[in-house]
Design a protein around this motif. Structure first.
Motif, short mmCIF file in Angstrom:
data_model
loop_
_atom_site.label_atom_id
_atom_site.label_comp_id
_atom_site.label_asym_id
_atom_site.label_seq_id
_atom_site.Cartn_x
_atom_site.Cartn_y
_atom_site.Cartn_z
N THR A 8 0.75 -1.15 0.09
CA THR A 8 -0.04 -0.12 -0.22
C THR A 8 0.88 1.19 -0.02
O THR A 8 2.10 1.23 0.23
CB THR A 8 -0.96 0.01 1.13
N ASP A 9 0.28 2.25 -0.48
CA ASP A 9 1.03 3.55 -0.54
C ASP A 9 1.49 4.06 0.92
O ASP A 9 2.81 4.33 1.24
CB ASP A 9 0.13 4.88 -1.09
N GLU A 10 0.81 3.81 2.19
CA GLU A 10 1.33 4.16 3.39
C GLU A 10 2.40 3.27 3.78
O GLU A 10 3.08 3.73 4.54
CB GLU A 10 0.03 3.93 3.89
N ALA A 11 2.16 1.93 3.29
CA ALA A 11 3.31 1.06 3.78
C ALA A 11 4.66 1.29 3.21
O ALA A 11 5.78 1.49 3.71
CB ALA A 11 2.96 -0.46 3.41
N LEU A 12 4.74 1.64 1.80
CA LEU A 12 5.85 2.29 1.13
C LEU A 12 6.37 3.41 1.55
O LEU A 12 7.51 3.31 1.86
CB LEU A 12 5.54 2.44 -0.33
N HIS A 13 5.34 4.41 2.27
CA HIS A 13 5.93 5.53 2.84
C HIS A 13 7.00 5.01 4.08
O HIS A 13 7.84 5.70 4.10
CB HIS A 13 4.86 6.32 3.18
N ARG A 14 6.34 4.24 4.84
CA ARG A 14 7.07 3.97 6.00
C ARG A 14 8.43 3.21 5.79
O ARG A 14 9.17 3.40 6.35
CB ARG A 14 5.98 2.91 6.91
#
Length: 155
Positions: A50-56
């Protein structure tokens, strides 16, 4: 249809949702579909972050990110899942989510940035190994004493 990305969302009802973006490679048609989190319904064609997991993941130190990525992807594949969500990164490999006490989270913010991600991983691994689903200040002091011999015993 080819999966282009997944966004994590929460709507008015408070239930987590995924917004799956897909594209037809033949004609270029792009579509997006809202799904309840975890129910991909055949719309996700490959292992996707997910975009959020990639950001993390992108915020982790460069020497740590590839190791975390490999471990998380192995775990997700072993479970037969196709999406690495933000919570997946926080889930120890035992499958449970680790919860941080607010004071422990504040203390983690005081850890120097270059080692903060490693400290988080080690604390969560230690808690999971002990069968605990919570990070407390006392656990932080114990791990600090183990690795640095500096654990201050507080009453």
């Amino acid at each position: 249809m080819h999966t282009e990305g997944v966004e994590e969302r929460t709507y008015e009802d408070g239930l987590p949702q995924w917004f799956v973006r897909s594209e037809c490679r033949g004609c270029g048609l792009k579509v997006g579909v809202d799904l309840p989190a975890g129910q991909m319904g055949g719309l996700i064609d490959r292992l996707t972050w997910t975009d959020e997991a990639l950001h993390r993941l992108d915020r982790m130190p460069p020497y740590l990110a590839p190791l975390v990525r490999e471990e998380v992807e192995q775990d997700v594949r072993a479970r037969g899942e196709r999406v690495v969500a933000y919570d997946t990164l926080l889930r120890p490999r035992t499958g449970e989510r680790i919860v941080w006490d607010p004071e422990a989270e504040r203390r983690l913010d005081n850890v120097p940035a270059p080692v903060r991600a490693m400290a988080r991983v080690e604390l969560e691994r230690t808690a999971a190994e002990r069968g605990s689903a919570r990070i407390t200040v006392s656990l932080m002091e114990e791990v600090k004493a183990k690795y640095f011999g500096m654990g201050a015993q507080k009453a």
